[in-house]
Design a protein around this motif. Structure first.
Motif, short mmCIF file in Angstrom:
data_model
loop_
_atom_site.label_atom_id
_atom_site.label_comp_id
_atom_site.label_asym_id
_atom_site.label_seq_id
_atom_site.Cartn_x
_atom_site.Cartn_y
_atom_site.Cartn_z
N SER A 298 0.84 -1.21 0.00
CA SER A 298 0.00 0.00 0.00
C SER A 298 0.88 1.26 0.00
O SER A 298 0.51 2.28 -0.59
N SER A 342 -4.94 1.24 2.37
CA SER A 342 -4.79 -0.07 3.02
C SER A 342 -5.78 -1.08 2.44
O SER A 342 -6.93 -0.75 2.20
N THR A 347 -4.31 -2.46 9.57
CA THR A 347 -2.86 -2.45 9.81
C THR A 347 -2.52 -1.50 10.97
O THR A 347 -2.83 -0.30 10.90
N GLU A 476 8.89 -11.87 -0.87
CA GLU A 476 8.02 -12.43 0.16
C GLU A 476 7.47 -13.80 -0.20
O GLU A 476 7.14 -14.58 0.68
C1 AGP Z 1 2.36 -7.22 0.50
O1 AGP Z 1 2.18 -8.26 -0.37
C2 AGP Z 1 1.90 -7.45 1.89
N1 AGP Z 1 0.64 -8.05 1.97
C3 AGP Z 1 2.07 -6.23 2.81
O2 AGP Z 1 3.20 -5.51 2.45
C4 AGP Z 1 0.85 -5.30 2.93
O3 AGP Z 1 0.71 -4.54 1.78
C5 AGP Z 1 1.04 -4.41 4.16
O4 AGP Z 1 1.16 -5.20 5.31
C6 AGP Z 1 -0.07 -3.41 4.32
O5 AGP Z 1 -1.31 -4.05 4.47
P1 AGP Z 1 -2.66 -3.27 4.25
O6 AGP Z 1 -2.72 -2.86 2.82
O7 AGP Z 1 -3.73 -4.25 4.62
O8 AGP Z 1 -2.64 -2.08 5.16
#
Ligand code: AGP
Length: 590
Positions: A298, A342, A347, A476
């Protein structure tokens, strides 16, 4: 992080079956260990194990049919990945059983206090203080409900907690800082970290707020405040996601399903209510200082959008990692706008940044996928991505949805909304052919480079954030070290790592071609293997992946072959693409 599912019914369904299924659908939130506690005949039986729950069948649990059961899938924080640290955690007498998502910051203090009372601890977790404290208070005369409320009030940190008691036919839950949703069926109730855990049973939900506690009994459910115990009436919403969207269907993995779904999700992302888009544009226009904030993928969408806002709308925006946002507090005031991006809307780092901004009177606009998420509810303006549930731990379709909405807003700000919409629709229409044409090429590349230790990605201008995101995808899911660079930066140090046959993905666009091709040549003359992603071939490319040119919308298209390459690398290396090691979908701890 960590997934909770709890069920209390009228005895028709087997609560253990509901919980086991729910846990399987929540595994993307953590898969270090799992556990179930089932209440029957005034006794609680707990089952736990380390590893993934994926193939466990109901019969293997060895639990008798019950009407109340709680379950947990863990992403370890306090205490190693060990059976004793798996949830649920019980009081010493075994009467109280608890599952928890979050972190209890004052657990050492509480543990010391309870140890002085003679209570023995059998795990290394922060969670274990909860059942012991509940039991301790009940011995002092409190009811189960009151002991639960008082215990949760004494916790500092973040939590979503669910508890049962062998002698009390109620299911209790509460949240503060971690997600917990109440599902309401015809004759039964669910408490879960996420809606897909119970979506096949009901689409009626009540989104709980911080400091909410729920009591579920034969007389239904009531929501009371953790702070004063007073009851409040909450709205019941109907979730629009359908159960099929949360299933793999014909696909082997959610990752490929979700990559494929970009054929429709990009279009869905920009099909927004025109009044909402006008409201967003007005907020962007009125703001004196705009901050784009996010984490991981994000955040990359935010970086990408900052280029688009500069090119299309001639507007400067600040881009800040949510976990670093506190450092910008002094530059915030009532005229500032925060655009919080997000997938999950849960998060912890992002919610913390939003809270910091709100304290300063900042207006919050969010771009979020999960309806009813905390982020959505604390924002002044919420734009939903309409991408449907994203189950694979890797963000794929949510990234292109975020990019699409942000690109549209940049065009809107420049008073060229229709042009923006047409351009994004062009990308959307070409997703099918991008996947079809690039899949055999990336699958061969994955075979060739599956044992590589390093991969690099370079891009200039709009393609630079795509290089960052592409590197994150590869790392990842395949565990190959990958780094994304601005094309001009590699020669400032990292080019030292280029040697014979090191794969380098070169993201080239109409406006950056000349310079990025020079950078590619610098790499190739040192032995690097060049994988070019461009609309036209170039002699410097050892392998060429053709993506049509979409101008300002290039980032939406050019990430797709890299998502696919990451998937194929994971498969070739025997990695689980949906549940990479050490990760969780929703990072609800800071
Ligand atoms: C990326 O593939 C991950 N899932 C991770 O970087 C993710 O984008 C990050 O934890 C933010 O999550 P969110 O978009 O739910 O806030």
């Amino acid at each position: 992080m960590c997934g909770i599912i709890a069920y209390r019914g009228d005895g028709e369904k087997d609560a253990n079956e509901v919980v086991l299924k729910g846990l399987k659908s929540l595994e993307y939130r953590g898969y270090d260990s799992w556990g179930v506690a089932s209440r029957k005949d005034q006794k609680i039986k707990q089952i736990k194990n380390i590893g993934k729950i994926g193939h466990i069948e109901l019969e293997q649990l060895g639990l008798a049919k019950s009407k109340t059961s709680i379950g947990h899938t863990r992403w370890a924080t306090h205490g190693s990945v060990h059976k004793r640290n798996a949830h649920p955690h019980a009081s010493s007498c075994g009467s109280v059983s608890v599952v928890h998502n979050g972190i209890i910051e004052n657990f050492q203090e509480l543990r010391a206090m309870l140890s002085e009372e003679g209570i023995e601890f059998s795990t290394d977790t922060d969670t274990e203080v909860i059942p012991h404290n509940i039991m301790h208070l009940m011995k002092g005369g409190d009811s189960f409900e009151e002991a639960f409320r008082k215990t949760l009030l004494s916790l500092r940190g973040s939590f979503a907690v669910v508890a049962i008691h062998s002698d009390h036919d109620v299911l209790l839950g509460a949240r503060n800082g971690s997600p917990l949703v109440l599902g309401i069926g015809d004759n039964d109730h669910f408490l879960a970290s996420d809606v897909p855990a119970f979506l096949e049973h009901t689409s009626k939900v009540t989104y709980l707020d911080d400091d909410d506690m729920v009591v579920i009994s034969d007389s239904g459910h009531k929501v009371i405040s953790l702070l004063d115990g007073k009851e409040s009436i909450r709205d019941i919403h109907t979730v629009t996601w359908d159960v099929e969207q949360a299933k793999k269907g014909k696909y082997d993995h959610f990752m490929t399903k979700e990559i494929d779904e970009q054929k429709t999700t990009i279009k869905n992302a920009i099909e927004q209510d025109s009044e909402l888009i006008d409201k967003c544009i007005e907020a962007l226009n009125d703001a004196n200082g705009v901050f784009f904030v996010g984490c991981g993928t994000s955040y990359h969408a935010c970086v990408s959008a900052s280029y688009q806002f500069s090119h299309i709308a001639k507007e400067h925006v600040n881009v800040v990692l949510a976990s670093e946002f506190r450092n910008y507090e002094e530059f915030l005031n009532e005229k500032t706008l925060m655009v919080a991006v997000s997938q999950s809307g849960e998060t912890a780092d992002l919610l913390d940044a939003v809270k910091t901004a709100k304290r300063k009177g900042v207006k919050i606009m969010c771009i979020v996928n999960v309806m009813g998420s905390t982020l959505m509810r604390i924002s002044d303006i919420a734009v939903l991505m309409n991408a449907g549930p994203e189950i694979c731990v890797l963000s794929t379709k949510s990234y292109t949805s975020q990019l699409s909405i942000l690109t549209l807003l940049a065009y809107g700000l420049a008073d060229r909304l229709d042009e923006g919409r047409r351009l994004i629709m062009k990308v959307s229409d070409s997703v099918g052919s991008i996947i079809k044409k690039s899949e055999p090429i990336v699958s061969a590349l994955a075979e060739r480079f599956k044992t590589s230790s390093n991969m690099f990605l370079i891009g200039r201008d709009l393609a630079y954030p795509s290089a960052l995101e592409g590197a994150l995808k590869i790392k990842e899911v395949s565990y190959i070290h990958a780094e994304g660079f601005a094309g001009g930066e590699l020669k400032h140090g990292t080019i030292a790592l280029i040697e014979e046959n090191v794969p380098v993905i070169v993201l080239s666009t109409d406006s950056t071609r000349e310079l990025i091709v020079s950078n590619a040549m610098e790499i190739r003359s040192r032995g690097g293997y060049i994988i070019g992603i461009d609309s036209v071939p170039n002699p410097v490319f050892d392998t060429f992946i053709k993506i049509d040119s979409f101008g300002n919308a290039d980032p939406i298209a050019m990430i797709i072959p890299i998502q696919l390459l990451s998937y194929h690398l994971a498969i070739q290396r025997g990695c689980d693409p949906d549940k990479p090691r050490n990760l969780a979908k929703s990072v609800t701890v800071k």
